[in-house]
Design a protein around this motif. Structure first.
Motif, PDB file in Angstrom:
ATOM      1  N   THR A 129      36.509  48.152  37.036  1.00 22.77           N
ATOM      2  CA  THR A 129      37.849  48.709  37.077  1.00 22.77           C
ATOM      3  C   THR A 129      38.381  48.588  38.498  1.00 22.77           C
ATOM      4  O   THR A 129      37.686  48.925  39.457  1.00 22.77           O
ATOM      5  N   TYR A 130      39.627  48.100  38.632  1.00 19.17           N
ATOM      6  CA  TYR A 130      40.295  47.977  39.924  1.00 19.17           C
ATOM      7  C   TYR A 130      41.534  48.849  39.906  1.00 19.17           C
ATOM      8  O   TYR A 130      42.148  49.063  38.853  1.00 19.17           O
ATOM      9  N   GLY A 131      41.938  49.341  41.069  1.00 21.93           N
ATOM     10  CA  GLY A 131      43.076  50.243  41.180  1.00 21.93           C
ATOM     11  C   GLY A 131      44.387  49.649  40.710  1.00 21.93           C
ATOM     12  O   GLY A 131      45.244  50.353  40.204  1.00 21.93           O
ATOM     13  N   ASN A 132      44.550  48.335  40.885  1.00 22.38           N
ATOM     14  CA  ASN A 132      45.737  47.640  40.405  1.00 22.38           C
ATOM     15  C   ASN A 132      45.450  46.137  40.371  1.00 22.38           C
ATOM     16  O   ASN A 132      44.380  45.690  40.785  1.00 22.38           O
ATOM     17  N   ARG A 133      46.388  45.366  39.879  1.00 21.90           N
ATOM     18  CA  ARG A 133      46.207  43.916  39.704  1.00 21.90           C
ATOM     19  C   ARG A 133      45.920  43.220  41.036  1.00 21.90           C
ATOM     20  O   ARG A 133      45.062  42.354  41.128  1.00 21.90           O
ATOM     21  N   CYS A 134      46.625  43.606  42.082  1.00 20.30           N
ATOM     22  CA  CYS A 134      46.419  42.992  43.391  1.00 20.30           C
ATOM     23  C   CYS A 134      44.986  43.206  43.871  1.00 20.30           C
ATOM     24  O   CYS A 134      44.344  42.280  44.358  1.00 20.30           O
ATOM     25  N   MET A 135      44.494  44.420  43.717  1.00 22.19           N
ATOM     26  CA  MET A 135      43.119  44.707  44.149  1.00 22.19           C
ATOM     27  C   MET A 135      42.112  43.886  43.353  1.00 22.19           C
ATOM     28  O   MET A 135      41.117  43.416  43.897  1.00 22.19           O
ATOM     29  N   ALA A 136      42.379  43.687  42.086  1.00 25.44           N
ATOM     30  CA  ALA A 136      41.493  42.864  41.260  1.00 25.44           C
ATOM     31  C   ALA A 136      41.495  41.427  41.760  1.00 25.44           C
ATOM     32  O   ALA A 136      40.448  40.805  41.895  1.00 25.44           O
ATOM     33  N   ASP A 137      42.676  40.899  42.063  1.00 25.07           N
ATOM     34  CA  ASP A 137      42.778  39.524  42.546  1.00 25.07           C
ATOM     35  C   ASP A 137      42.060  39.341  43.877  1.00 25.07           C
ATOM     36  O   ASP A 137      41.485  38.297  44.136  1.00 25.07           O
ATOM     37  N   CYS A 138      42.085  40.346  44.725  1.00 26.89           N
ATOM     38  CA  CYS A 138      41.475  40.235  46.054  1.00 26.89           C
ATOM     39  C   CYS A 138      39.969  40.442  46.048  1.00 26.89           C
ATOM     40  O   CYS A 138      39.274  39.918  46.898  1.00 26.89           O
ATOM     41  N   LYS A 139      39.471  41.178  45.090  1.00 26.43           N
ATOM     42  CA  LYS A 139      38.047  41.522  45.083  1.00 26.43           C
ATOM     43  C   LYS A 139      37.178  40.550  44.311  1.00 26.43           C
ATOM     44  O   LYS A 139      35.977  40.531  44.471  1.00 26.43           O
ATOM     45  N   TYR A 140      37.770  39.729  43.471  1.00 32.64           N
ATOM     46  CA  TYR A 140      36.957  38.946  42.547  1.00 32.64           C
ATOM     47  C   TYR A 140      37.344  37.495  42.571  1.00 32.64           C
ATOM     48  O   TYR A 140      38.464  37.129  42.278  1.00 32.64           O
ATOM     49  N   ASP A 141      36.399  36.629  42.942  1.00 25.13           N
ATOM     50  CA  ASP A 141      36.611  35.194  42.972  1.00 25.13           C
ATOM     51  C   ASP A 141      35.879  34.597  41.775  1.00 25.13           C
ATOM     52  O   ASP A 141      34.664  34.716  41.649  1.00 25.13           O
ATOM     53  N   ILE A 142      36.590  33.943  40.850  1.00 19.18           N
ATOM     54  CA  ILE A 142      35.978  33.452  39.614  1.00 19.18           C
ATOM     55  C   ILE A 142      34.878  32.443  39.872  1.00 19.18           C
ATOM     56  O   ILE A 142      34.025  32.235  39.032  1.00 19.18           O
ATOM     57  N   PHE A 143      34.858  31.810  41.023  1.00 21.91           N
ATOM     58  CA  PHE A 143      33.819  30.825  41.299  1.00 21.91           C
ATOM     59  C   PHE A 143      32.541  31.470  41.812  1.00 21.91           C
ATOM     60  O   PHE A 143      31.526  30.832  41.945  1.00 21.91           O
ATOM     61  N   ASN A 144      32.606  32.739  42.170  1.00 21.43           N
ATOM     62  CA  ASN A 144      31.422  33.422  42.718  1.00 21.43           C
ATOM     63  C   ASN A 144      30.894  34.479  41.781  1.00 21.43           C
ATOM     64  O   ASN A 144      30.477  35.533  42.197  1.00 21.43           O
ATOM     65  N   LYS A 145      30.916  34.215  40.475  1.00 21.01           N
ATOM     66  CA  LYS A 145      30.423  35.177  39.480  1.00 21.01           C
ATOM     67  C   LYS A 145      28.956  35.423  39.666  1.00 21.01           C
ATOM     68  O   LYS A 145      28.197  34.560  39.964  1.00 21.01           O
TER      69      LYS A 145
END
Length: 133
Positions: free
Chosen positions: A117-133
């Motif tokens: 869970t992320y606080g908002n969409r921006c935080m999700a985009d900044c915290k998670y890189d799809i290539f580094n799963k």
């Protein structure tokens, strides 16, 4: 970053939006969006309406996952850079830039496809890189 749902995790797999982003299930049926396919427990074959385009080559290099070599050149896939003896500087097109995230502290929780869970969409985009799963 793909959002699984627009609330805290876990996502209810059958609480789908009406958004039309067709996907083709492995069962050969087109679903209005990935959520609706998941709700029916059908794996997604491609992110288009059925039928899926035929693959020319199933080799990993045919999948476009650009990387930037330490030489400043963009390669279509990490395996191509490695085959040429080039070390990878970052997992995106060149140049490698430090991602600056300026997110508000607005609490509008989203659940990422990684189950966090992320606080908002921006935080999700900044915290998670799809290539580094």
């Amino acid at each position: 970053m793909s959002i699984g749902c627009h609330h805290k995790c876990p996502c209810d797999p059958c609480a789908c939006t009406r958004e039309y982003k067709p996907v083709c299930g492995r069962d050969g049926n087109t679903y209005n969006n990935i959520c609706m396919a998941r709700c029916k427990k059908v794996p997604v074959k491609c992110k288009k309406a059925c039928p899926c385009p035929k693959r020319r080559n199933s080799h990993a290099c045919s999948i476009l996952r650009p990387v930037c070599g330490v030489n400043g050149k963009t390669y279509r896939h990490a395996s191509i850079a490695k085959r040429k003896g080039v070390k990878i500087a970052c997992k995106r097109r060149c140049p490698c830039k430090k991602k600056l995230c300026k997110c508000t502290k607005e609490y509008n929780p989203v659940c990422g496809v990684n189950g966090k869970t992320y606080g908002n969409r921006c935080m999700a985009d900044c915290k998670y890189d799809i290539f580094n799963k």
